[in-house]
Scaffold this active site. Structure first.
Site, PDB file in Angstrom:
ATOM      1  CE  LYS A  29      38.317  36.477  35.759  1.00  0.00           C
ATOM      2  NZ  LYS A  29      39.770  36.903  35.831  1.00  0.00           N
ATOM      3  NE  ARG A  72      41.884  31.905  37.780  1.00  0.00           N
ATOM      4  CZ  ARG A  72      41.862  32.947  38.569  1.00  0.00           C
ATOM      5  NH1 ARG A  72      40.371  33.598  38.899  1.00  0.00           N
ATOM      6  NH2 ARG A  72      42.687  33.996  38.510  1.00  0.00           N
ATOM      7  NE  ARG A  93      44.744  43.824  36.471  1.00  0.00           N
ATOM      8  CZ  ARG A  93      44.325  42.554  36.232  1.00  0.00           C
ATOM      9  NH1 ARG A  93      43.216  42.389  35.607  1.00  0.00           N
ATOM     10  NH2 ARG A  93      45.065  41.355  36.412  1.00  0.00           N
ATOM     11  NE  ARG A 109      46.195  41.445  40.828  1.00  0.00           N
ATOM     12  CZ  ARG A 109      45.121  40.694  40.241  1.00  0.00           C
ATOM     13  NH1 ARG A 109      43.809  41.076  39.849  1.00  0.00           N
ATOM     14  NH2 ARG A 109      45.430  39.338  39.900  1.00  0.00           N
ATOM     15  NE  ARG A 169      47.819  36.638  37.488  1.00  0.00           N
ATOM     16  CZ  ARG A 169      47.555  37.768  37.224  1.00  0.00           C
ATOM     17  NH1 ARG A 169      48.608  38.743  37.166  1.00  0.00           N
ATOM     18  NH2 ARG A 169      46.318  38.388  37.102  1.00  0.00           N
TER      19      ARG A 169
HETATM   20  P1  AMP Z   1      42.463  37.065  39.956  1.00  0.00           P
HETATM   21  O1  AMP Z   1      42.407  38.416  40.773  1.00  0.00           O
HETATM   22  O2  AMP Z   1      41.319  36.389  39.728  1.00  0.00           O
HETATM   23  O3  AMP Z   1      43.474  37.243  38.599  1.00  0.00           O
HETATM   24  O4  AMP Z   1      43.279  36.050  40.991  1.00  0.00           O
HETATM   25  C1  AMP Z   1      44.526  36.229  41.442  1.00  0.00           C
HETATM   26  C2  AMP Z   1      45.290  35.060  41.966  1.00  0.00           C
HETATM   27  O5  AMP Z   1      44.329  34.632  43.159  1.00  0.00           O
HETATM   28  C3  AMP Z   1      45.255  33.849  41.132  1.00  0.00           C
HETATM   29  O6  AMP Z   1      46.484  33.966  40.325  1.00  0.00           O
HETATM   30  C4  AMP Z   1      45.376  32.656  41.827  1.00  0.00           C
HETATM   31  O7  AMP Z   1      46.496  32.403  42.508  1.00  0.00           O
HETATM   32  C5  AMP Z   1      44.352  33.066  42.968  1.00  0.00           C
HETATM   33  N1  AMP Z   1      42.916  32.633  42.396  1.00  0.00           N
HETATM   34  C6  AMP Z   1      42.027  33.246  42.415  1.00  0.00           C
HETATM   35  N2  AMP Z   1      40.492  32.774  42.139  1.00  0.00           N
HETATM   36  C7  AMP Z   1      41.233  31.284  42.235  1.00  0.00           C
HETATM   37  C8  AMP Z   1      40.499  30.127  42.136  1.00  0.00           C
HETATM   38  N3  AMP Z   1      39.238  30.123  41.784  1.00  0.00           N
HETATM   39  N4  AMP Z   1      41.192  29.093  42.430  1.00  0.00           N
HETATM   40  C9  AMP Z   1      42.497  29.091  42.776  1.00  0.00           C
HETATM   41  N5  AMP Z   1      43.275  30.092  42.844  1.00  0.00           N
HETATM   42  C10 AMP Z   1      42.472  31.505  42.428  1.00  0.00           C
END
Ligand code: AMP
Length: 383
Positions: A13, A88, A127, A160, A171
């Site tokens: 995404k 989320r 990644r 990351r 996750r």
């Molecule tokens: P992502 O890059 O979208 O995979 O997000 C990495 C991490 O950021 C996630 O595993 C969460 O810990 C936190 N995170 C990102 N977006 C959200 C959200 N909308 N609500 C809560 N935690 C978030």
């Protein structure tokens, strides 16, 4: 264009959101990126979010919602936005509806990128992101030309911290339990489109654009058509035209209403278990490989030591042999010298003996001669 992109970690995404932002000239807003920036800058919010992020858990709704509301008030979101990784969960989706409705800019479309769990794991572990320019790579499917370096800007690629095997299963579990109910929320609102995200990036992008254009434009068109029908009921002369419009409106409404049969998200408990087992297996494979390498190294070391000592032994043997040969030669020489000496001594004694013999013989002859002389003299006297 106001869109929400939904997908499990590794569904692509982020990559697709960047491409959409470039194509439609609207900002991509990623809560993950915003949170990571806050963590890197060690802001109070970042410090609060870090622990949850490291554990693969969701950051608290109050932090994320505060951050999002502020960002959605920025000027660049006037033309629209693509939300990536937000909302989320159901409370976040409901809060987003409230914020956007208050702004008079309701959400138009929610798109779920659906990807197989095995592929998710491969995508997440492989990644890599370029820190300076944000370009994304996957060491398995789309590696950079030079290891660990960005093709575009030469920057160092970054893995990351939460893209590790321990956090991934967490996750994915979070996605299953928290995000799936939210998907239903958009399905009920008639805003959900599901696309297959297991294809090549560009093909997914084409599919995504089609889905977005269909959903956002049709919504606009439906509104316009509804308004036309309400404002001016069909007159005889415009009947045909209006019926056509009505039909079109019905068709479009049919599309949005019957739209997606949400496939069961593959994030079932079994899949989670499978993903976790895979991660564990991978870890075991890695450590076995490491052990193998260590074993190889130690056997190689042992072999080298054995070879060295064998070489040393051989050298020792050789030198011992050489010494023995030398000794033998010296002995031989000594013996030869001795025998030569002996011979010389013998010769000398023989010589000595010879001269002595000769002398006694000579003496004997002289004696004989004098005796003969005496006898002759006696004889002469007697005569
Ligand atoms: P992502 O890059 O979208 O995979 O997000 C990495 C991490 O950021 C996630 O595993 C969460 O810990 C936190 N995170 C990102 N977006 C959200 C959200 N909308 N609500 C809560 N935690 C978030």
């Amino acid at each position: 264009m106001r869109i929400v992109l939904i997908g499990a970690p590794g569904s692509g995404k982020g990559t697709q959101a960047k491409k959409l932002a470039a194509k439609y000239g609207i900002p991509q807003i990623s809560t993950g990126d915003l949170l990571r920036a806050a963590v890197a800058a060690q802001t109070p919010l970042g410090l609060q979010a870090k622990a949850a992020m490291d554990a693969g858990q969701l950051v608290s709704d109050s932090i994320v919602l505060g951050m999002m509301e502020e960002r959605l008030n920025d000027k660049d979101t006037q033309k629209g936005f693509i939300l990536d990784g937000f909302p989320r969960n159901l409370p976040q989706a409901a809060a987003l509806d409230t914020i956007l409705n208050r702004m008079g800019r309701p959400l138009q479309s929610a798109i779920l990128i659906n990807v197989d769990f095995d592929l998710l794991i491969q995508r997440i572990t492989g990644r890599r992101t370029c820190r300076p320019c944000g370009q994304m790579y996957n060491i398995y499917t789309s590696p950079p030309k030079i290891d660990d370096h960005c093709d575009l800007c030469g920057g160092t690629l970054h893995h990351r911290a939460d893209d590790n095997e321990d956090t991934i299963s967490n996750r994915l579990r979070v996605f299953e339990t928290q995000t799936e109910p939210m998907v239903r929320h958009y399905q009920i609102q008639g805003k959900l489109t599901v696309i297959d995200g297991s294809d090549d990036i560009n093909r997914i992008f084409i599919r995504l654009c089609k889905a977005i254009e269909q959903s956002t434009l049709s919504n606009l068109e439906i509104a316009r058509l509804k308004k036309t029908l309400n404002d001016s009921p069909p007159k005889v002369e415009t009947f045909e035209k209006t019926t056509k419009l009505e039909q079109k409106a019905k068709e479009l409404l049919d599309i949005t209403e019957t739209n997606p049969e949400v496939p069961p998200l593959q994030s079932s408990s079994d899949a989670i278990k499978e993903a976790t087992t895979m991660a564990v297996k991978k870890k075991a494979r890695k450590s076995a490989a490491k052990k193998k390498v260590v074993k190889k190294k130690t056997t190689a070391k042992k072999k080298a030591v054995r070879k060295k000592s064998a070489k040393k032994k051989a050298v020792k043997k050789k030198s011992a042999k050489k010494k023995a040969v030398k000794k033998k030669v010296v002995k031989k020489k000594g013996r030869k010298k001795k025998s030569v000496k002996k011979k010389a001594v013998k010769k000398k004694t023989a010589k000595k003996k010879g001269t002595r013999k000769k002398k006694t013989a000579k003496k004997k002859v002289a004696k004989k001669k004098t005796a003969k002389k005496k006898a002759r003299k006696k004889k002469a006297k007697a005569k």
